[in-house]
Scaffold this motif. Structure first.
Motif, PDB file in Angstrom:
ATOM      1  N   LEU A   1      30.728  35.316  39.132  1.00  0.00           N
ATOM      2  CA  LEU A   1      30.113  36.619  38.903  1.00  0.00           C
ATOM      3  C   LEU A   1      29.517  37.216  40.166  1.00  0.00           C
ATOM      4  N   GLU A   2      29.200  36.378  41.148  1.00  0.00           N
ATOM      5  CA  GLU A   2      28.674  36.913  42.402  1.00  0.00           C
ATOM      6  C   GLU A   2      29.739  37.664  43.190  1.00  0.00           C
ATOM      7  N   ARG A   3      31.003  37.431  42.842  1.00  0.00           N
ATOM      8  CA  ARG A   3      32.091  38.106  43.528  1.00  0.00           C
ATOM      9  C   ARG A   3      32.741  39.196  42.679  1.00  0.00           C
ATOM     10  N   LEU A   4      32.170  39.458  41.512  1.00  0.00           N
ATOM     11  CA  LEU A   4      32.716  40.491  40.637  1.00  0.00           C
ATOM     12  C   LEU A   4      32.385  41.867  41.200  1.00  0.00           C
ATOM     13  N   ALA A   5      33.399  42.618  41.508  1.00  0.00           N
ATOM     14  CA  ALA A   5      33.205  43.944  42.099  1.00  0.00           C
ATOM     15  C   ALA A   5      32.859  44.961  41.021  1.00  0.00           C
TER      16      ALA A   5
ATOM     17  N   SER B   1      33.328  47.970  41.029  1.00  0.00           N
ATOM     18  CA  SER B   1      34.417  48.942  40.923  1.00  0.00           C
ATOM     19  C   SER B   1      35.472  48.499  39.904  1.00  0.00           C
ATOM     20  N   VAL B   2      35.627  47.176  39.737  1.00  0.00           N
ATOM     21  CA  VAL B   2      36.603  46.671  38.771  1.00  0.00           C
ATOM     22  C   VAL B   2      36.165  47.044  37.359  1.00  0.00           C
ATOM     23  N   LEU B   3      34.882  46.822  37.034  1.00  0.00           N
ATOM     24  CA  LEU B   3      34.390  47.169  35.713  1.00  0.00           C
ATOM     25  C   LEU B   3      34.436  48.676  35.489  1.00  0.00           C
ATOM     26  N   ALA B   4      34.113  49.435  36.515  1.00  0.00           N
ATOM     27  CA  ALA B   4      34.166  50.893  36.388  1.00  0.00           C
ATOM     28  C   ALA B   4      35.582  51.359  36.096  1.00  0.00           C
ATOM     29  N   ASP B   5      36.570  50.720  36.730  1.00  0.00           N
ATOM     30  CA  ASP B   5      37.960  51.086  36.487  1.00  0.00           C
ATOM     31  C   ASP B   5      38.372  50.754  35.056  1.00  0.00           C
ATOM     32  N   PHE B   6      37.926  49.601  34.544  1.00  0.00           N
ATOM     33  CA  PHE B   6      38.238  49.237  33.157  1.00  0.00           C
ATOM     34  C   PHE B   6      37.641  50.261  32.186  1.00  0.00           C
ATOM     35  N   HIS B   7      36.391  50.688  32.462  1.00  0.00           N
ATOM     36  CA  HIS B   7      35.751  51.672  31.582  1.00  0.00           C
ATOM     37  C   HIS B   7      36.453  53.033  31.675  1.00  0.00           C
TER      38      HIS B   7
ATOM     39  N   VAL C   1      23.478  33.379  34.881  1.00  0.00           N
ATOM     40  CA  VAL C   1      24.842  32.867  34.763  1.00  0.00           C
ATOM     41  C   VAL C   1      25.620  33.182  36.029  1.00  0.00           C
ATOM     42  N   ARG C   2      26.219  32.163  36.611  1.00  0.00           N
ATOM     43  CA  ARG C   2      27.038  32.318  37.829  1.00  0.00           C
ATOM     44  C   ARG C   2      28.529  32.284  37.523  1.00  0.00           C
ATOM     45  N   TRP C   3      28.932  31.412  36.565  1.00  0.00           N
ATOM     46  CA  TRP C   3      30.351  31.185  36.305  1.00  0.00           C
ATOM     47  C   TRP C   3      30.681  31.461  34.841  1.00  0.00           C
ATOM     48  N   ILE C   4      31.878  31.983  34.618  1.00  0.00           N
ATOM     49  CA  ILE C   4      32.440  32.088  33.273  1.00  0.00           C
ATOM     50  C   ILE C   4      33.783  31.381  33.280  1.00  0.00           C
ATOM     51  N   GLU C   5      34.013  30.542  32.264  1.00  0.00           N
ATOM     52  CA  GLU C   5      35.287  29.834  32.119  1.00  0.00           C
ATOM     53  C   GLU C   5      36.027  30.337  30.892  1.00  0.00           C
ATOM     54  N   THR C   6      37.347  30.320  30.973  1.00  0.00           N
ATOM     55  CA  THR C   6      38.171  30.681  29.829  1.00  0.00           C
ATOM     56  C   THR C   6      39.484  29.918  29.909  1.00  0.00           C
TER      57      THR C   6
ATOM     58  N   LEU D   1      46.352  36.721  30.729  1.00  0.00           N
ATOM     59  CA  LEU D   1      46.215  36.236  32.102  1.00  0.00           C
ATOM     60  C   LEU D   1      46.136  37.400  33.081  1.00  0.00           C
ATOM     61  N   LYS D   2      46.882  38.457  32.822  1.00  0.00           N
ATOM     62  CA  LYS D   2      46.858  39.637  33.697  1.00  0.00           C
ATOM     63  C   LYS D   2      45.478  40.293  33.678  1.00  0.00           C
ATOM     64  N   ILE D   3      44.898  40.446  32.480  1.00  0.00           N
ATOM     65  CA  ILE D   3      43.556  41.013  32.386  1.00  0.00           C
ATOM     66  C   ILE D   3      42.556  40.153  33.148  1.00  0.00           C
ATOM     67  N   ASN D   4      42.626  38.833  32.958  1.00  0.00           N
ATOM     68  CA  ASN D   4      41.683  37.939  33.624  1.00  0.00           C
ATOM     69  C   ASN D   4      41.815  38.002  35.136  1.00  0.00           C
ATOM     70  N   LEU D   5      43.033  38.043  35.638  1.00  0.00           N
ATOM     71  CA  LEU D   5      43.229  38.137  37.088  1.00  0.00           C
ATOM     72  C   LEU D   5      42.680  39.452  37.629  1.00  0.00           C
ATOM     73  N   GLU D   6      42.861  40.526  36.886  1.00  0.00           N
ATOM     74  CA  GLU D   6      42.327  41.817  37.320  1.00  0.00           C
ATOM     75  C   GLU D   6      40.803  41.794  37.386  1.00  0.00           C
ATOM     76  N   LEU D   7      40.180  41.028  36.498  1.00  0.00           N
ATOM     77  CA  LEU D   7      38.723  40.905  36.503  1.00  0.00           C
ATOM     78  C   LEU D   7      38.224  39.979  37.608  1.00  0.00           C
ATOM     79  N   GLY D   8      39.095  39.151  38.143  1.00  0.00           N
ATOM     80  CA  GLY D   8      38.702  38.239  39.211  1.00  0.00           C
ATOM     81  C   GLY D   8      38.696  36.776  38.829  1.00  0.00           C
ATOM     82  N   PHE D   9      39.119  36.449  37.591  1.00  0.00           N
ATOM     83  CA  PHE D   9      39.239  35.035  37.222  1.00  0.00           C
ATOM     84  C   PHE D   9      40.295  34.370  38.107  1.00  0.00           C
TER      85      PHE D   9
END
Length: 352
Positions: A158-162, A164-170, A302-307, A317-325
């Motif tokens: 989550l420290e590397r979550l941009a 801008s990525v969430l803004a683009d999803f919204h 929370v620092r990490w999220i696993e799925t 998998l495509k959605i997760n990669l776009e989010l940064g997983f």
């Protein structure tokens, strides 16, 4: 099995004393560190509470092996689903302390599991295996098990979550999902929504299963409530976000996340479901982005999220990669027929 080791003994964890559960915790914690060395451990008290809880839709049996000092050095577990479907299956787990492997303990526990599976009139045993423990896959292959489904365990820092990525999803959701609105539930589902949520959960039957001999599940409201009681027993918190159709009020999608305060830096992304007729509106992306924003706002520790997703589930998998997983480990689902397990044990006959 080496002659200096005791035979497996059955144990009822629901009624076991604190000392017995603490001894088992030492083994399970060591195995957990081997499986996921970066993950913080679940606290002893949370583990003990989970072991003592009983789900009425699951029958559970545990076996342990002790050394001469009464230390628990191996653990076998079998669970049997008591719902309407998949009454041919047993879900199993075998763990042996690293320094005690190659002494026949796993084989001895398999024999107990197999006899119990026979008594329960089940014909197929399922195991999960992580790529971090090579010995597990090798043992399952020796038993005669085969891989039924390959999965990817992914991790998001989550420290590397941009932002801008969430803004683009919204932004995309605003363009494509105008007919829907988001809402949230923290903890148990509302009673008035329980039937609709159980019906929505059937969407999980469309998830990839590979070659696993597994039937469609049929989730009931009572089963959902039993699962919530199990979460509460282990002191685990669940958040759910849902998408609802504005016009008719029908639930279109759902995503859930769980978090245990005994390891505050780690959260687990659970199911993300969208009804087939509502797909291609960006609902899945919207739900997951909104969940990440809620997590950052309400659980900043929370620092990490696993799925975990099937490697053939390209859309998720495509959605997760776009989010940064990022890929973290491989997780494989193995299946072992009772007949092949019996053949392995007959072939060994004390020589393996």
């Amino acid at each position: 099995m080496s002659s200096d080791l005791a035979a497996p003994e059955i144990v009822d964890l629901a009624t076991a004393g604190d000392g017995e559960l603490a001894r088992l915790y030492r083994l399970t914690s060591a195995i957990a560190r081997e499986l996921a060395p970066d993950d913080p451990p679940i606290a002893l008290q949370a583990s003990m509470a989970a072991w003592r809880h009983r789900n009425p839709f699951l029958r559970r049996r545990d076996w342990i092996v002790r050394d001469t000092s009464s230390r628990i050095i191996a653990h076998g577990l079998a669970t049997y689903w008591l719902g309407q479907s998949n009454r041919h299956l047993a879900q199993a787990f075998i763990a042996v302390a690293p320094e005690q492997r190659r002494r026949g303990l796993g084989r001895s526990l398999l024999a107990r599991l197999l006899a119990d599976t026979r008594r329960e009139q089940r014909r197929l045993i399922l195991f999960n295996e992580r790529s971090s423990v090579k010995a597990a896959g090798a043992a399952l292959a020796r038993y005669g098990a085969t891989v039924g489904l390959e999965n990817r365990l992914s991790r998001l820092d989550l420290e590397r979550l941009a932002p801008s990525v969430l803004a683009d999803f919204h932004r995309k959701a605003a363009e494509r999902a105008q007919e829907f609105t988001l809402g949230s539930w923290v903890g148990p589902y509302p009673e008035a929504e329980l039937v609709a949520i159980a019906e929505l959960m059937q969407v999980m039957n469309s998830a990839p299963r590979g070659s696993l001999d597994v039937e469609d599940g049929h989730i009931t409201p009572d089963q959902l409530r039993a699962g919530e009681r199990a979460l509460a027993a282990s002191e685990t918190e669940r958040w759910s976000l849902y998408a609802r159709e504005r016009a008719g009020g029908r639930l279109a999608g759902l995503t859930s996340l769980t978090w245990n305060p005994s390891r505050p830096i780690l959260a687990q992304q659970q199911e993300t479901l969208v009804r087939p007729e509502y797909r291609n509106h960006g609902i899945g992306r919207w739900l997951k982005a909104a969940m990440l924003e809620k997590l950052g706002r309400d659980r900043p520790e929370v620092r990490w999220i696993e799925t975990v997703n099937a490697k053939t589930n390209a859309a998720m998998l495509k959605i997760n990669l776009e989010l940064g997983f990022q890929p973290y480990q491989s997780v494989r689902n193995w299946q072992l027929t009772v007949e092949r397990a019996e053949a392995y044990l007959r072939q060994c006959d004390g020589r393996c």
